[in-house]
Design an enzyme around this catalytic site. Sequence first.
Site, short mmCIF file in Angstrom:
data_model
loop_
_atom_site.label_atom_id
_atom_site.label_comp_id
_atom_site.label_asym_id
_atom_site.label_seq_id
_atom_site.Cartn_x
_atom_site.Cartn_y
_atom_site.Cartn_z
N HIS A 45 0.88 -1.19 0.00
CA HIS A 45 0.00 0.00 0.00
C HIS A 45 0.91 1.23 0.00
O HIS A 45 1.68 1.41 -0.94
CB HIS A 45 -0.92 -0.12 1.22
N HIS A 64 -2.49 -2.33 -9.80
CA HIS A 64 -3.46 -1.73 -8.88
C HIS A 64 -4.72 -2.57 -8.88
O HIS A 64 -5.09 -3.11 -9.92
CB HIS A 64 -3.80 -0.30 -9.31
N ASP A 83 2.73 5.38 -6.86
CA ASP A 83 3.98 5.26 -6.12
C ASP A 83 5.21 5.13 -7.02
O ASP A 83 6.33 5.19 -6.53
CB ASP A 83 3.93 4.04 -5.19
#
Length: 438
Positions: free
Chosen positions: A268, A307, A363
């Site tokens: 995460h 994702h 990210d």
Amino acid sequence: MGENTLTITDNRTGKQYDLPIENGTIKAMDLRQIKQSEDDFGLMTYDPAFMNTASCKSRITFIDGDKGILEYRGYPIDQLAEKSTYLEVAYLLLNGELPDRAQLSDWTRNITYHTFINESIKKVIDGFHYNAHPMGMFEATLGALSTFYPDAKDIFDKECRQKQIYRLIAKVPTIAAFAYRHRIGMQYAYPDNDLSYEGNFLNMMFKTTELKYQPNAVLERALTVLFILHADHEQNCSTNAMRSIGSAHTDPFSSLAGAAAALYGPLHGGANEMVLRMLREIGSIDKVPEYIKRVKAGEFRLMGFGHRVYKNYDPRARIIKQVADEVFAVTGKDPLLDIALELERIALEDEYFVKRRLYPNVDFYSGIIYQAMSFPVDMFPVLFAIPRTSGWLAQWVELLEDPDQKIARPRQVYLGHRTREYVPIERRKAAESGAVGA
Ligand code: CMC
């Protein structure tokens, strides 16, 4: 039989059931009436990791993962990132509308008023070991804050709740920066309330001997964009944790500490830290094909890729890529960017990634920007948690005001032993005791 219904035939009994369909869902509780016999518990769904279960109705954030769309309260993320400020977006998430001038000034004043932390909280941070991870300190300090504000337990008093919202949004940058300063052994830099939310955070992080810290305007704006992009993302792992803990009517400081713990995980919000470590490990562009080969062989995952919801380019990653150019114009280019670009180029053409619809996520590039801005790698998850605080709080308020919600309590499919006689220790065999835990 109505048009908006689902007819289910239970082939065990031959019975038929008409279940209403609302907003593209059936109610899991409507399945409970489907029974083989009167003492049967009734049918449940089995859905580990909530792959296809809506846990709430929400009006905060919309995502279309196939099309790569992200909107906060209906406003496209790219427009907010281009035109807004983080505090304005936080207001939007919490209140449903963008603030007018008076509302924004009131909101900003209230948050600015709460940026300082009780001196005793400094002692909590001082108590950590010199090399404690800042995200661990951040989480623990948030939990500790609940002991400083016992009034926060009054979660159904709107005025009281609002005060905790001001406190939390105001104090998370201070806690984050203090955790960092403790880690590097520098004296704490107190909030400067003349600066913007982001500018003050940079001040608390990086101020040294200057009488007044002046943030670089480009870096301050880059941080604003990054904060906006990270502010909310509907029912992700940490938000689900926030809602789940909040459903027990826990105070918001403790709930937020739990949400931050979920965010810490490498799948995460910890992924941005892992991306940087991965790029450093790869080391040079010529090593990229070999690294991709190992990912495809299942040795490890390509961090910052894939994702649960986006099966298209993550819109946040696209915006971050643009911000990178602006930041590098000030800081100089980070050579890791070339490795990241090459990884992306190869992955986007490779059948393994194409077939599984794996694209760069938020990210993938954020860490390179943070590193260029002088943030150490272990601060990355904390940099995610600061802006996500407004999203967690907005989702928490929505939960508390939703009459459909109750304490979160999933069911299980029990496959273990049923009732058996206790075995005294002298009669237990090693194989049997092994079987108990199996
Ligand atoms: N690298 C290589 N293969 C991958 C990756 C990856 N990053 N992500 C998924 N896969 C493969 C996976 O092995 C599986 O293949 P197969 O069908 O052959 O078994 C397939 O793609 C589907 O993966 P999954 O694990 O079922 O997908 P998920 O929706 O459960 O997981 C995820 C989503 C984000 C946890 C995962 O993509 C991942 O681990 N990514 C790397 C960590 C990361 O970047 N996380 C940040 C997410 S975005 C920000 C946030 O949420 O905080």
